[in-house]
Design an enzyme around this catalytic site. Structure first.
Site, short mmCIF file in Angstrom:
data_model
loop_
_atom_site.label_atom_id
_atom_site.label_comp_id
_atom_site.label_asym_id
_atom_site.label_seq_id
_atom_site.Cartn_x
_atom_site.Cartn_y
_atom_site.Cartn_z
N LYS A 1 -5.42 0.59 7.66
CA LYS A 1 -6.45 1.17 6.79
C LYS A 1 -7.43 2.01 7.61
CE LYS A 1 -7.02 0.54 2.92
NZ LYS A 1 -6.56 1.33 1.75
N THR B 1 -11.40 -0.93 3.16
CA THR B 1 -11.59 -2.37 3.26
C THR B 1 -12.59 -2.79 4.33
OG1 THR B 1 -10.41 -4.45 3.79
CG2 THR B 1 -9.61 -2.44 4.84
N GLN C 1 -4.24 -4.02 -9.16
CA GLN C 1 -5.46 -4.64 -9.66
C GLN C 1 -6.54 -3.60 -9.97
OE1 GLN C 1 -8.12 -8.50 -8.44
NE2 GLN C 1 -7.45 -7.21 -6.75
N LEU C 2 -6.86 -2.77 -9.00
CA LEU C 2 -7.89 -1.75 -9.19
C LEU C 2 -7.39 -0.61 -10.07
CD1 LEU C 2 -10.61 -0.44 -8.64
CD2 LEU C 2 -9.68 0.42 -6.47
N THR D 1 -1.43 -4.05 0.64
CA THR D 1 -2.56 -4.96 0.76
C THR D 1 -2.18 -6.39 1.12
OG1 THR D 1 -2.50 -5.37 -1.63
CG2 THR D 1 -3.97 -3.61 -0.85
N ASP E 1 5.38 7.32 -5.70
CA ASP E 1 5.43 6.63 -4.42
C ASP E 1 4.76 7.55 -3.40
OD1 ASP E 1 6.01 5.52 -1.98
OD2 ASP E 1 8.19 5.57 -2.22
N ILE E 2 3.55 7.19 -2.97
CA ILE E 2 2.80 8.12 -2.11
C ILE E 2 3.44 8.30 -0.73
CG2 ILE E 2 0.63 7.68 -3.32
CD1 ILE E 2 -0.28 6.05 -0.84
N ALA F 1 -2.08 1.15 -2.17
CA ALA F 1 -2.23 0.63 -0.81
C ALA F 1 -1.27 -0.52 -0.57
CB ALA F 1 -3.67 0.15 -0.58
N TYR G 1 -3.03 -4.90 8.92
CA TYR G 1 -3.55 -4.32 7.68
C TYR G 1 -4.83 -3.53 7.95
CZ TYR G 1 -6.23 -4.16 3.34
OH TYR G 1 -7.01 -3.75 2.29
#
EC number: 1.1.1.133
Length: 294
Positions: free
Chosen positions: A131, A103, A12-13, A64, A38-39, A62, A127
């Site tokens: 983060k 987040t 999305q971002l 999410t 792929d981090i 991320a 989650y």
């Protein structure tokens, strides 16, 4: 020409970032989705960063899926912690700055007012915990890192609350929406714009204070209030002819795997003072509701 690397470019971002930067045209941009970077793959991270040598890395990758994270703990930590570690370690080799998105879920939501960057974090779910650990690790490893905490993201791309409400409205007569959780809905295009503004300051050599910043939409509302605003705008713009009856329910009425903060409102004073950045106007962003319905 300065070089910007975007991770998570298929999300999305990430898609909002890629679009704005392509339209910008002033930088050499490498926008990679999960299949391309792929981090969690250390060799891949180091190979790409060593080759591209970015001035700034914007990490939009991320895990999410808030509820699914309760069942996939290792996957959430792999992306949100280990992946961040690999990016930081590779960035240090080239003096690259990292802009990392985090987040509101790092907080427990028990505070009565808005959360400041200096408030103690206490995540309630896997989650949020992953983060939070990613934040800690990044700040420890990379002296040139900025963490941008945001909340309730919506936009043209990916899955989000606005898209869900518009979809459900087509086949539901009645909807129950949680009214005892509040936060700041934030348009993904505005988050992307803020990240690019900060990246530009770093690139031109302005003095930037690295660390944690908050950026969200205002005003803070409940999910129920947000749903009402979505349907009002959808009817006004003839995106929907009819809307369901929306009932306010409590968190207890809608049990989920992951516990969520009741108060996700973030204080935006720091980013306003440091960069002159104003809050995202989610009501303005809803005017583009036709794009979210497609």
């Amino acid at each position: 020409m300065a070089r910007l690397l975007i991770t998570g470019a298929g999300g999305q971002l990430g898609r909002s970032l890629a679009k704005l930067l392509v339209d910008n045209g002033r930088y050499e941009v490498l926008a990679l989705d999960f299949s391309e970077l792929d981090i969690t793959n250390k060799d891949m991270v180091f190979s790409i960063i060593d080759s591209f040598k970015p001035n700034v890395i914007i990490n939009a990758a991320a895990y999410t899926s808030v509820d699914q994270a309760e069942l996939e703990v290792s996957s959430a930590y792999s992306v949100n912690v280990r992946g961040v570690q690999y990016l930081a370690e590779a960035a240090i080799r080239h003096n690259s700055a990292i802009l990392h998105v985090s987040t509101d879920y790092v907080f427990d939501g028990y505070k009565s007012g808005k959360y400041k960057e200096t408030d103690i974090i206490h995540p309630l779910c896997v989650y949020g915990k992953s983060k939070a650990e990613g934040e800690r690790l990044l700040l420890t490893l990379s002296p040139k890192s900025i963490i941008l905490r945001t909340s309730w993201t919506f936009g043209e791309y990916g899955n989000n609350f606005v898209k869900t409400m518009l979809r459900l409205a087509k086949n539901r007569d009645i909807l129950g929406v949680v009214a005892d959780q509040i936060g700041g809905p934030t348009y993904s295009g505005d988050i992307a714009s803020v990240l690019i503004q900060i990246a530009e300051k770093i690139i031109v050599g302005e003095t930037v204070k690295y660390g944690i910043y908050h950026f969200t939409g205002e005003p803070c509302v409940s999910w129920y209030d947000f749903a009402i605003a979505i349907f009002d705008e959808a009817v006004a713009q003839k995106v929907l002819e009819n809307v369901p009856l929306v009932n306010a329910i409590t968190t207890a009425d809608y049990p989920t795997l992951a516990k969520r903060p009741a108060n996700s409102c973030l204080d935006l004073t720091k980013i306003q003072q440091a960069f002159g950045i104003q809050p995202s106007d989610w009501q303005r962003a809803l005017k583009n509701i036709r794009a979210y319905a497609e």
